[in-house]
Write an enzyme that holds these catalytic residues in place. Structure first.
Site, PDB file in Angstrom:
ATOM      1  N   THR A 147      -9.732   3.585   6.154  1.00 29.50           N
ATOM      2  CA  THR A 147      -9.346   2.271   6.676  1.00 29.50           C
ATOM      3  C   THR A 147      -7.885   2.237   7.094  1.00 29.50           C
ATOM      4  OG1 THR A 147      -8.942   1.539   4.394  1.00 29.50           O
ATOM      5  CG2 THR A 147     -11.073   1.000   5.360  1.00 29.50           C
ATOM      6  N   GLY A 148      -7.204   3.393   7.087  1.00 25.58           N
ATOM      7  CA  GLY A 148      -5.805   3.466   7.471  1.00 25.58           C
ATOM      8  C   GLY A 148      -5.612   4.112   8.828  1.00 25.58           C
ATOM      9  N   TYR A 149      -4.843   5.204   8.847  1.00 21.68           N
ATOM     10  CA  TYR A 149      -4.551   5.930  10.081  1.00 21.68           C
ATOM     11  C   TYR A 149      -5.849   6.389  10.753  1.00 21.68           C
ATOM     12  CZ  TYR A 149      -1.597   9.011  13.002  1.00 21.68           C
ATOM     13  OH  TYR A 149      -0.940   9.628  14.035  1.00 21.68           O
ATOM     14  N   ALA A 177      -8.796   4.938  10.791  1.00 20.19           N
ATOM     15  CA  ALA A 177      -9.402   3.830  11.533  1.00 20.19           C
ATOM     16  C   ALA A 177      -8.658   3.584  12.838  1.00 20.19           C
ATOM     17  CB  ALA A 177      -9.411   2.566  10.678  1.00 20.19           C
ATOM     18  N   ARG A 179      11.168  15.644  22.424  1.00 23.31           N
ATOM     19  CA  ARG A 179      10.012  15.504  23.296  1.00 23.31           C
ATOM     20  C   ARG A 179       8.775  15.182  22.451  1.00 23.31           C
ATOM     21  NH1 ARG A 179       6.938  20.371  23.947  1.00 23.31           N
ATOM     22  NH2 ARG A 179       7.664  22.032  22.596  1.00 23.31           N
ATOM     23  N   ASP A 206       0.816  -1.216   0.000  1.00 26.88           N
ATOM     24  CA  ASP A 206       0.000   0.000   0.000  1.00 26.88           C
ATOM     25  C   ASP A 206       0.847   1.263   0.000  1.00 26.88           C
ATOM     26  OD1 ASP A 206      -2.348  -1.433  -0.034  1.00 26.88           O
ATOM     27  OD2 ASP A 206      -2.591  -1.434   2.133  1.00 26.88           O
TER      28      ASP A 206
END
Length: 311
Positions: free
Chosen positions: A193-195, A197, A161, A68
């Site tokens: 359906t990636g980050y 989700a 940080r 992907d």
């Protein structure tokens, strides 16, 4: 489809992907096709060279062999040029956006199918973004335009940080909210359906044209994702970021730093990603079940309307 000028990109560092790419190039060149071949990866972006080399000719097809990540990189570069993409899962992992490798093994048959137009084309919505300065009513763009197939992500980045960001969002000229947390995702249905989700955002069918805005780990339980119409203009800017930590990321790749006084404006792109579909039967829901490992019901029954339980 004519196969006179073809791009082949393979997953950088993956020997299997490279081997199949070289095999495809050899077979296509035997068909009098001009091939542009190169690796695609975190440190390798062959597409500017490909497109510059083909400045005066029409690219008929891009073959992307990888996962992907390779597909996302190709879509960002090739969708604005209207070049269709045949993506095959060779050396990839999840393979949400790719055709199964089993369908691709008989490559000679694939070339015949393409030349005989025995395939489908799926179009996917994309987003574009840019950095703007000036007044809210008449902002001026001060950057190149960035494209994504999955999502635009605004989040802080620091080497020493983990800073929290405060982002303010405006939609179509109206202030929506301030988001305090790890950042904000502005995603397409493909990116849902990636980050998105992973950040507990909504899953949208790729046939829907919409924009999903999802906060990343917000410091408020009342903050929720929101789905916007595709014509919405989303404007986001950091508050109180005097150390210039806030960055814009496109499909996980760093696009640019957001400086004080600048805002990111995201909208639906005019171009769409065009994917060649080889499967005779394709189901988005089946893909969700397989790739997300949905187990479904524990009680199976005959789906004839009777609800009869099968032991």
């Amino acid at each position: 489809m004519e196969l006179k000028h073809v791009i082949i990109a393979y997953k950088a560092g993956d020997s299997e992907s490279k081997t199949w790419a070289e095999r495809c190039a050899k077979e296509l060149e035997a068909r009098q096709c001009q091939v542009l071949l190169g690796p695609s990866g975190f440190k390798d972006n062959p597409y500017p060279v490909f497109l510059a080399s083909a400045n005066t000719i029409k690219i008929d097809l891009a073959i992307v062999l990888g996962g992907d990540g390779s597909v996302l990189a190709a879509a960002r570069q090739l969708a604005p040029e209207g070049i269709p993409i045949l993506a095959v899962n060779v050396g990839g992992h999840l393979g949400f956006l790719t055709e199964p490798f089993e369908l691709f093994k008989n490559t000679e048959k694939i070339w015949q199918r393409l030349e005989s137009d025995l395939y489908a084309v799926e179009k996917r919505m994309m987003l574009e973004a840019g950095l703007y300065e000036g007044s809210r009513t008449e902002p001026q763009i001060v950057s190149e335009r960035f494209f994504c197939l999955n999502e635009m992500c605004l989040k802080p980045a620091s080497i020493d940080r983990m800073p929290t960001s405060i982002l303010e969002m405006e939609v179509d000229g109206e202030i929506i909210d301030q988001y305090s947390g790890d950042g904000l995702l502005v995603a397409t249905p493909t990116g849902s359906t990636g980050y998105t989700a992973s950040a507990n955002g909504p899953i949208l069918h790729p046939g829907i044209y919409a924009i999903a805005v999802t906060p990343i780990c917000p410091l408020s339980l009342s903050v929720r994702p929101i789905v916007l119409p595709p014509g919405s203009i989303v404007s986001v800017w950091p508050l109180g970021d005097y150390e210039v930590n806030t960055k814009l990321w496109t499909d996980g790749s760093l696009a640019t730093t957001i400086w004080p006084g600048q805002r990111v404006i995201v909208r639906m792109a005019n171009s769409q990603a065009k994917f060649i579909i080889l499967r005779e039967t394709y189901s988005f829901y089946q893909t969700l079940r397989e790739k997300l490992h949905w187990t479904g019901t524990r009680i199976h029954y005959q789906n004839n309307g009777s609800g009869k339980i099968i032991n």
